[in-house]
Design an enzyme around this catalytic site. Structure first.
Site, PDB file in Angstrom:
ATOM      1  N   HIS A   9      35.065  32.917  35.750  1.00 26.95           N
ATOM      2  CA  HIS A   9      35.616  33.395  37.025  1.00 26.95           C
ATOM      3  C   HIS A   9      35.584  34.919  37.045  1.00 26.95           C
ATOM      4  O   HIS A   9      36.516  35.587  36.606  1.00 26.95           O
ATOM      5  CB  HIS A   9      37.058  32.877  37.189  1.00 26.95           C
ATOM      6  CG  HIS A   9      37.635  33.094  38.556  1.00 26.95           C
ATOM      7  ND1 HIS A   9      37.882  32.060  39.424  1.00 26.95           N
ATOM      8  CD2 HIS A   9      38.021  34.223  39.207  1.00 26.95           C
ATOM      9  CE1 HIS A   9      38.407  32.539  40.548  1.00 26.95           C
ATOM     10  NE2 HIS A   9      38.493  33.867  40.431  1.00 26.95           N
ATOM     11  N   HIS A  11      34.146  38.115  39.677  1.00 26.60           N
ATOM     12  CA  HIS A  11      33.508  38.591  40.896  1.00 26.60           C
ATOM     13  C   HIS A  11      32.645  39.802  40.551  1.00 26.60           C
ATOM     14  O   HIS A  11      33.163  40.791  40.016  1.00 26.60           O
ATOM     15  CB  HIS A  11      34.558  38.975  41.932  1.00 26.60           C
ATOM     16  CG  HIS A  11      35.401  37.819  42.387  1.00 26.60           C
ATOM     17  ND1 HIS A  11      35.101  37.072  43.509  1.00 26.60           N
ATOM     18  CD2 HIS A  11      36.528  37.282  41.867  1.00 26.60           C
ATOM     19  CE1 HIS A  11      36.017  36.119  43.661  1.00 26.60           C
ATOM     20  NE2 HIS A  11      36.893  36.221  42.672  1.00 26.60           N
ATOM     21  N   HIS A 186      38.495  28.863  45.308  1.00 31.74           N
ATOM     22  CA  HIS A 186      39.805  29.471  45.055  1.00 31.74           C
ATOM     23  C   HIS A 186      40.876  28.631  45.750  1.00 31.74           C
ATOM     24  O   HIS A 186      40.777  28.355  46.956  1.00 31.74           O
ATOM     25  CB  HIS A 186      39.856  30.887  45.611  1.00 31.74           C
ATOM     26  CG  HIS A 186      39.108  31.903  44.808  1.00 31.74           C
ATOM     27  ND1 HIS A 186      37.786  31.752  44.462  1.00 31.74           N
ATOM     28  CD2 HIS A 186      39.511  33.094  44.281  1.00 31.74           C
ATOM     29  CE1 HIS A 186      37.397  32.818  43.766  1.00 31.74           C
ATOM     30  NE2 HIS A 186      38.420  33.642  43.633  1.00 31.74           N
ATOM     31  N   GLU A 189      46.275  29.955  44.273  1.00 35.35           N
ATOM     32  CA  GLU A 189      46.652  31.312  43.894  1.00 35.35           C
ATOM     33  C   GLU A 189      47.753  31.793  44.841  1.00 35.35           C
ATOM     34  O   GLU A 189      48.774  32.296  44.408  1.00 35.35           O
ATOM     35  CB  GLU A 189      45.435  32.245  43.967  1.00 35.35           C
ATOM     36  CG  GLU A 189      45.746  33.690  43.577  1.00 35.35           C
ATOM     37  CD  GLU A 189      44.566  34.630  43.787  1.00 35.35           C
ATOM     38  OE1 GLU A 189      44.597  35.734  43.223  1.00 35.35           O
ATOM     39  OE2 GLU A 189      43.626  34.272  44.522  1.00 35.35           O
ATOM     40  N   ASP A 267      38.745  37.744  36.474  1.00 34.11           N
ATOM     41  CA  ASP A 267      38.732  37.849  37.929  1.00 34.11           C
ATOM     42  C   ASP A 267      38.036  39.140  38.392  1.00 34.11           C
ATOM     43  O   ASP A 267      36.865  39.125  38.727  1.00 34.11           O
ATOM     44  CB  ASP A 267      40.167  37.765  38.464  1.00 34.11           C
ATOM     45  CG  ASP A 267      40.251  37.338  39.913  1.00 34.11           C
ATOM     46  OD1 ASP A 267      39.223  36.945  40.482  1.00 34.11           O
ATOM     47  OD2 ASP A 267      41.355  37.375  40.478  1.00 34.11           O
ATOM     48  N   ASP A 268      38.780  40.231  38.418  1.00 31.26           N
ATOM     49  CA  ASP A 268      38.269  41.548  38.821  1.00 31.26           C
ATOM     50  C   ASP A 268      38.843  42.573  37.838  1.00 31.26           C
ATOM     51  O   ASP A 268      39.761  43.329  38.176  1.00 31.26           O
ATOM     52  CB  ASP A 268      38.716  41.891  40.248  1.00 31.26           C
ATOM     53  CG  ASP A 268      38.353  40.810  41.242  1.00 31.26           C
ATOM     54  OD1 ASP A 268      37.189  40.739  41.653  1.00 31.26           O
ATOM     55  OD2 ASP A 268      39.257  40.014  41.605  1.00 31.26           O
TER      56      ASP A 268
END
Length: 323
Positions: A9, A11, A186, A189, A267-268
């Site tokens: 996961h 981005h 997603h 969350e 994630d980021d």
């Protein structure tokens, strides 16, 4: 930590080092006022601001060459963390505006950049943006259908989870499924356990991005465990954005103890001031994860990866304990 890591996961734009984005902005004379703090880090205080800053940073990524350079920068970061396989969310909306021909050029640039780094395997999950709406999602699904193959192996959805329902995007997910792509989205969350139910029932995905709010519905937890629906958990992201107040209140260990297959991702990472190594260090500190658990979680990730059998066998071999 010597255990190889698998990340499911991530981005691609959200993993861009701030210095990389600032450098591109300088090259192009683009004003990114408000995107960075004084210390050079990304500037935001809540999820909506995060989305705005994310999209503003993307404005300097204007061509295939930029995305090729971005892929190199992101994968080099991953290699430093001991990652041997990663799946990155790639959005045609940021790569040619959803035009299939333009998307092919962007995709080839990223694929070629990844091929130059043999220390790591990369696969792409084409991702529609939820707050751009169901019609725009169809253009992403067409790009996914037309470029499905060895590199593009999955389809998913990111963006503002509070816009519409998962089922609004069923047409796009059906199109991707018919093209042989594996599916994730997603959910859980921000949208609560109900959004996870929608993802499972209406989109029939095999993985859930985040999914942590499933913990609030015992029947859902049982369903995820029974059907071995994998959660792509990003604890540092959840804490940074305020989904959970702190690491101790994060439900990843409770979900794992209930039999839900969990994986760990960032994630980021530059946005949330984390790395994959730091995620595992904090899981060890707060939940007592030791090498056996960490290895098992990465085996789960290898088995859940959207890759071919030969690549999966290679990953599983790399995860075997040294004899």
């Amino acid at each position: 930590m010597s255990i190889p890591k698998i990340e499911l996961h991530l981005h691609i734009e959200g993993a861009a080092p701030p210095a990389f984005i600032r450098g591109l902005a300088q090259e192009k004379g683009t004003n990114l006022e408000g995107v960075f703090n004084k210390d050079g880090s990304y500037r935001f205080e809540n999820f909506n601001q995060f989305l705005s800053v994310y999209e503003a940073a993307c404005t300097v990524l204007t061509g295939p060459d930029d995305f090729g350079r971005l892929t190199t920068a992101v994968l080099e970061q991953s290699i430093e963390q001991g990652v041997i396989y990663t799946e990155a969310f790639l959005s045609p909306d940021f790569c040619g505006g959803g035009d299939v021909g333009a998307w092919r050029e962007y995709m080839h640039a990223m694929q070629e950049a990844a091929a130059k780094l043999p220390q790591i395997e990369m696969r792409g999950i084409i991702t529609c943006i939820r707050h751009f709406g169901p019609d725009q999602a169809k253009t992403a699904a067409i790009c996914a259908r037309e470029t499905a193959g060895e590199f593009i192996t999955g389809f998913g959805m990111g963006g503002d989870e509070m816009q519409g329902t998962q089922g609004d995007f069923a047409y796009s997910f059906d199109m991707a499924r018919e093209a042989g792509l594996r599916l994730t989205t997603h959910a859980g969350e921000w949208g609560g356990a109900e959004s996870v139910w929608q993802a499972v029932r209406d989109l029939k995905v095999e993985r859930i991005g985040h999914g942590v709010q499933a913990i609030d519905d015992p029947a859902l937890v049982d369903h995820l465990a029974e059907h071995q629906i994998v959660l792509e958990v990003c604890p540092g992201s959840n804490v940074a954005l305020g989904v959970y107040a702190d690491w101790r209140s994060h439900p990843i260990e409770r979900l794992r103890e209930r039999g839900v297959p969990v994986t760990v991702s960032t994630d980021d990472p530059p946005f949330f001031h984390t790395t994959l190594s730091e995620e595992y260090d904090l899981l060890g500190h707060h939940f007592g994860w030791e090498e056996e658990t960490i290895r098992a979680v990465n085996v789960t990730a290898a088995n859940a990866a959207f890759c071919d059998a030969a690549t999966r066998d290679k990953l599983l071999k790399a995860l075997e304990p040294a004899s």
